[in-house]
Design a protein around this motif. Structure first.
Motif: not given
Length: 231
Positions: A219, A178, A212, A182, A216, A186
């Motif tokens: 990503w 991560m 949210h 990112n 994720s 978050s």
């Protein structure tokens, strides 16, 4: 490896309790990141560290496999479960729906019992401070935040379904890949969800949580193949 308590070991307990003891030791080690996805569990090392025989350890491996925490591979033994890209993408799509509902329920129930106090206390622990966190600390705080939202929602069946996804293990697998930007996204998403829950706005809370988790998911699809088990 795992350390044993100085006052009690698995060898001090009856067999049934011994298996429970070993399962809990290994489960805790997995969830705390002392074992990593894809790592092989060496039976000889574990029997020495925990102080048990191979029989209870094999039974513990079978139980953890049933929970989805380890994979039992013929001629190789047990390894910490590591998911493919498709499996993780599928889990996050499921998670979007389930945790979107959890956020809605939390907003609906925020003024029942002591839910507002509980959520506020957790939010003060996990809210972003602008400081970069070690990834395991980030993951643990992320886990506490999401679990608290599900708990406040009060739907035990929903909690069971989310627990079956073994999300802490998934986050341990992808967490090291991560980028910090990112993590910042978050944090900002968490703020939007928290504000909606504290405002008692179910529609906004569900929408913020879905956004949210969709972010994720988007990503995750950009991660290199090395972050996943081969399909």
């Amino acid at each position: 490896m795992l350390s044993t308590d100085s006052t009690a070991t698995a060898a001090d307990q009856p067999r049934g309790m011994t298996v429970d003891f070993v399962v809990e030791k290994l489960r805790q080690g997995i969830m705390e990141g002392r074992f990593v996805p894809g790592q092989r569990l060496i039976a000889r090392d574990l029997t020495d560290d925990i102080g048990i025989s191979r029989g209870p350890l094999r039974e513990a491996f079978r139980r953890l496999a049933a929970e989805g925490l380890v994979d039992l591979i013929p001629n190789r033994g047990a390894t910490i479960r590591r998911l493919s890209r498709k499996q993780i993408r599928d889990l996050f799509r499921i998670r979007e729906t389930l945790e979107g509902l959890a956020a809605r329920l939390a907003a609906e129930r925020i003024d029942e019992a002591d839910h507002r106090r509980l959520f506020t206390e957790v939010w003060e622990q996990v809210r972003p401070t602008g400081r970069e966190l070690p990834w395991r600390v980030f993951i643990e705080r992320n886990r506490l935040y999401h679990r608290t939202i599900v708990a406040i929602g009060g739907n035990d069946q929903l909690m069971d379904l989310i627990q079956q996804l073994q999300l802490p293990l998934v986050m341990l697998q992808i967490g090291q890949a991560m980028p910090m930007e990112n993590a910042e996204f978050s944090h900002q998403d968490h703020i939007h969800v928290a504000e909606a829950i504290l405002a008692g706005d179910p529609d906004r809370a569900e929408a913020a949580m879905r956004t949210h988790l969709r972010r994720s998911h988007d990503w995750i699809v950009t991660l290199p193949d090395s972050a996943f088990r081969p399909d």
